[in-house]
Design a protein around this motif. Structure first.
Motif, mmCIF file in Angstrom:
data_model
loop_
_atom_site.group_PDB
_atom_site.id
_atom_site.type_symbol
_atom_site.label_atom_id
_atom_site.label_comp_id
_atom_site.label_asym_id
_atom_site.label_seq_id
_atom_site.Cartn_x
_atom_site.Cartn_y
_atom_site.Cartn_z
ATOM 1 N N SER A 170 36.760 40.990 42.422
ATOM 2 C CA SER A 170 38.118 40.740 41.931
ATOM 3 C C SER A 170 38.098 39.772 40.765
ATOM 4 O O SER A 170 37.258 38.870 40.700
ATOM 5 C CB SER A 170 39.010 40.198 43.062
ATOM 6 O OG SER A 170 38.470 39.016 43.598
ATOM 7 N N TRP A 171 39.030 39.991 39.864
ATOM 8 C CA TRP A 171 39.179 39.168 38.650
ATOM 9 C C TRP A 171 40.633 38.762 38.545
ATOM 10 O O TRP A 171 41.516 39.608 38.506
ATOM 11 C CB TRP A 171 38.736 39.960 37.426
ATOM 12 C CG TRP A 171 38.976 39.266 36.116
ATOM 13 C CD1 TRP A 171 38.346 38.165 35.630
ATOM 14 C CD2 TRP A 171 39.920 39.654 35.100
ATOM 15 N NE1 TRP A 171 38.831 37.834 34.378
ATOM 16 C CE2 TRP A 171 39.799 38.736 34.033
ATOM 17 C CE3 TRP A 171 40.851 40.682 34.989
ATOM 18 C CZ2 TRP A 171 40.578 38.816 32.880
ATOM 19 C CZ3 TRP A 171 41.636 40.767 33.845
ATOM 20 C CH2 TRP A 171 41.480 39.843 32.806
ATOM 21 N N ASP A 172 40.874 37.443 38.526
ATOM 22 C CA ASP A 172 42.248 36.953 38.500
ATOM 23 C C ASP A 172 42.345 35.741 37.584
ATOM 24 O O ASP A 172 42.238 34.595 38.021
ATOM 25 C CB ASP A 172 42.704 36.586 39.919
ATOM 26 C CG ASP A 172 44.179 36.228 39.969
ATOM 27 O OD1 ASP A 172 44.855 36.297 38.928
ATOM 28 O OD2 ASP A 172 44.653 35.876 41.066
ATOM 29 N N PRO A 173 42.547 35.979 36.285
ATOM 30 C CA PRO A 173 42.761 34.866 35.354
ATOM 31 C C PRO A 173 44.207 34.381 35.472
ATOM 32 O O PRO A 173 45.146 35.064 35.074
ATOM 33 C CB PRO A 173 42.492 35.501 33.987
ATOM 34 C CG PRO A 173 42.842 36.948 34.174
ATOM 35 C CD PRO A 173 42.557 37.289 35.608
ATOM 36 N N HIS A 174 44.399 33.223 36.045
ATOM 37 C CA HIS A 174 45.752 32.776 36.379
ATOM 38 C C HIS A 174 46.617 32.552 35.138
ATOM 39 O O HIS A 174 47.851 32.556 35.225
ATOM 40 C CB HIS A 174 45.677 31.495 37.204
ATOM 41 C CG HIS A 174 44.981 31.675 38.518
ATOM 42 N ND1 HIS A 174 45.520 32.408 39.553
ATOM 43 C CD2 HIS A 174 43.778 31.234 38.956
ATOM 44 C CE1 HIS A 174 44.691 32.401 40.578
ATOM 45 N NE2 HIS A 174 43.615 31.691 40.244
ATOM 46 N N GLU A 175 45.983 32.370 33.987
ATOM 47 C CA GLU A 175 46.778 32.170 32.775
ATOM 48 C C GLU A 175 47.250 33.502 32.185
ATOM 49 O O GLU A 175 48.030 33.524 31.230
ATOM 50 C CB GLU A 175 45.961 31.410 31.723
ATOM 51 C CG GLU A 175 44.783 32.176 31.137
ATOM 52 C CD GLU A 175 43.541 32.087 32.014
ATOM 53 O OE1 GLU A 175 42.469 32.530 31.554
ATOM 54 O OE2 GLU A 175 43.657 31.592 33.157
ATOM 55 N N GLN A 176 46.774 34.624 32.751
ATOM 56 C CA GLN A 176 47.172 35.951 32.300
ATOM 57 C C GLN A 176 47.984 36.642 33.391
ATOM 58 O O GLN A 176 47.845 36.336 34.576
ATOM 59 C CB GLN A 176 45.937 36.794 31.954
ATOM 60 C CG GLN A 176 45.066 36.233 30.852
ATOM 61 C CD GLN A 176 45.767 36.242 29.507
ATOM 62 O OE1 GLN A 176 46.613 37.091 29.248
ATOM 63 N NE2 GLN A 176 45.431 35.284 28.656
ATOM 64 N N PRO A 177 48.830 37.622 33.013
ATOM 65 C CA PRO A 177 49.634 38.303 34.037
ATOM 66 C C PRO A 177 48.873 39.375 34.797
ATOM 67 O O PRO A 177 49.423 39.988 35.711
ATOM 68 C CB PRO A 177 50.776 38.921 33.209
ATOM 69 C CG PRO A 177 50.174 39.164 31.861
ATOM 70 C CD PRO A 177 49.217 38.027 31.637
ATOM 71 N N TRP A 178 47.609 39.641 34.434
ATOM 72 C CA TRP A 178 46.859 40.743 35.023
ATOM 73 C C TRP A 178 45.907 40.256 36.107
ATOM 74 O O TRP A 178 45.366 39.159 36.040
ATOM 75 C CB TRP A 178 46.051 41.484 33.959
ATOM 76 C CG TRP A 178 46.888 42.210 32.962
ATOM 77 C CD1 TRP A 178 47.286 41.742 31.738
ATOM 78 C CD2 TRP A 178 47.435 43.514 33.090
ATOM 79 N NE1 TRP A 178 48.048 42.678 31.089
ATOM 80 C CE2 TRP A 178 48.157 43.785 31.899
ATOM 81 C CE3 TRP A 178 47.399 44.482 34.082
ATOM 82 C CZ2 TRP A 178 48.828 44.985 31.696
ATOM 83 C CZ3 TRP A 178 48.062 45.679 33.875
ATOM 84 C CH2 TRP A 178 48.770 45.920 32.694
ATOM 85 N N ALA A 179 45.657 41.101 37.088
ATOM 86 C CA ALA A 179 44.621 40.887 38.097
ATOM 87 C C ALA A 179 44.033 42.254 38.444
ATOM 88 O O ALA A 179 44.768 43.253 38.537
ATOM 89 C CB ALA A 179 45.179 40.225 39.342
ATOM 90 N N VAL A 180 42.718 42.304 38.613
ATOM 91 C CA VAL A 180 42.018 43.559 38.887
ATOM 92 C C VAL A 180 41.139 43.378 40.114
ATOM 93 O O VAL A 180 40.447 42.364 40.252
ATOM 94 C CB VAL A 180 41.148 44.002 37.687
ATOM 95 C CG1 VAL A 180 40.463 45.338 37.975
ATOM 96 C CG2 VAL A 180 41.981 44.092 36.416
#
Length: 419
Positions: free
Chosen positions: A283-293
């Motif tokens: 999982s990839w979740d950059p909290h500063e971006q609206p996307w999560a994969v």
């Protein structure tokens, strides 16, 4: 190939669900249901939690939804509860308590009961646990009934999550949730990068993918993280003996028990052999971006003897698949999601009556399962999530489409006390 039929208009129950949920939202404050959370209280005391998901689903065609089973991917052969119209998807109640006999040591117990649709209430967890802190690290010994550790992505998928169905590959390989009795040693590191946790367990898996006489199953789970990334890897090796699967065409019912061929073989295909399970997630979740994969996948390899009333054969099977979740935070309190799934299998049978056994076991024709589902979720209050979903599925069965509404309520601390 059949052309997907046009989905019917939402039923009256869905509109009723929307209005009922809208009026029920006021006054609830709590965390969302999350199986990755520590169930024990943070300090000495006890707590009571609960969660429930109610759905209103309209699906195309006249067959059951979710599908009762797929040719080529029979899994346990047991049918899930039908969920057309308005009904309960899943409900759980959990009770946990802990004492602190000395600094850095905690003893606790967890009990959780669940119900799917109109099925029977069943125990999802009933275990005791002892923990001790080793500097920045923590060691925990768990004994009893629980979900076999696979990581939060694989464990939580289909369990009151943001989509209405259990991923197809998880249903086929694990029968939805893999719950067993056993002993698990867990080590957690107090670091933010690299290897962060390890589970070593021995489990008595008396239901699918095991059997009543499966013996002890060794299982390993590793977890790690790097900045915005998280990865989990798990492996288990089983030796099911006399594991029964209902003959294709026999009446399929929902059950949490795996038929035992030692007690009878009528309308059953029986397997003796070895089964290996490999699971992985990223999982990839950059909290500063609206996307999560998020990516999740499972591989099941089985080798052994397959027998029915019409013949017997040596079998080698390989079942594999996974899903991709894309989430887009549209801004509080909205979240859009897309789930893409694929599951397929290959089977090699040899011996007298191999083709007849393959037919009775539901291994032919061997057709992949593909799904796509889009959702929109509104978190109007911390306790509540309201969601709309539309999806499509293609397999050995006629293609289906569905639309529906879901209301999910969850509270970690319905009641509790610290001392």
């Amino acid at each position: 190939m059949q052309t997907p039929s046009t989905p019917p208009r939402p039923r009256l129950e869905i509109r009723r669900l929307a209005w009922a949920c809208a009026f029920a939202l006021a006054g609830f404050q709590a965390q969302a249901h999350d199986l990755s959370q520590d169930p024990l209280p943070a300090a000495a005391g006890w707590r009571l939690g609960a969660a429930a998901a109610v759905t209103g689903i309209a699906a195309s065609g006249d067959s059951a939804w979710p599908a009762t089973g797929w040719r080529g991917l029979p899994g346990s052969g047991r049918a899930p509860d039908g969920r057309r119209g308005l009904g309960l998807e899943h409900a759980t109640v959990d009770l946990a308590g802990a004492i602190v006999p000395s600094a850095g040591t905690r003893l606790g117990a967890v009990f959780a009961a669940g119900r799917h649709g109109s099925g029977q209430v069943h125990a999802e967890a009933a275990r005791i646990e002892a923990r001790t802190d080793l500097g920045l690290d923590r060691l925990a010994l768990q004994l009893g009934r629980d979900r076999v550790p696979l990581g939060p992505v694989l464990t939580s998928a289909g369990h009151v999550d943001r989509h209405a169905q259990v991923p197809a590959i998880k249903r086929v390989t694990l029968d939805g949730d893999w719950i067993a009795d056993g002993l698990n040693l867990r080590w957690q590191r107090g670091v933010t990068a690299g290897l962060q946790g390890l589970d070593l367990g021995l489990w008595r898996s008396r239901s699918w993918p095991g059997a009543a006489s499966a013996g002890w199953t060794p299982a390993l789970h590793l977890e790690g993280g790097w900045d915005r990334w998280r990865a989990d890897l798990s492996y288990a090796r089983l030796r099911p003996q006399g594991r029964g699967v209902p003959v294709t065409g026999a009446t399929a019912v929902h059950s949490h028990d795996t038929p035992d061929c030692r007690l009878g073989t009528v309308n059953l295909v029986c397997f003796d052999g070895r089964s290996e399970l490999l699971g992985a997630s990223l999982s990839w979740d950059p909290h500063e971006q609206p996307w999560a994969v998020t990516l999740g996948g499972l591989l099941q390899r089985e080798q052994g003897h397959l027998a029915s009333s019409l013949g017997q054969a040596e079998v080698r099977s390989r079942t594999r698949g996974g899903w991709l979740d894309l989430q887009w935070r549209l801004g509080e309190p909205w979240l859009a999601g897309l789930r893409l799934e694929h599951a397929q299998a290959s089977h090699r049978l040899s011996g007298p009556g191999a083709s007849r056994v393959a037919t009775e076991a539901g291994l032919l024709p061997n057709t992949p399962v593909r799904r796509a589902a889009a959702s929109l979720t509104w978190s109007a209050a911390p306790d509540w999530r309201l969601g709309a979903e539309a999806g499509t599925e293609s397999s050995s069965l006629p293609s289906t489409r569905w639309i529906g509404l879901r209301a999910i309520w969850s509270r970690r601390d319905v009641a509790g006390l610290s001392w």
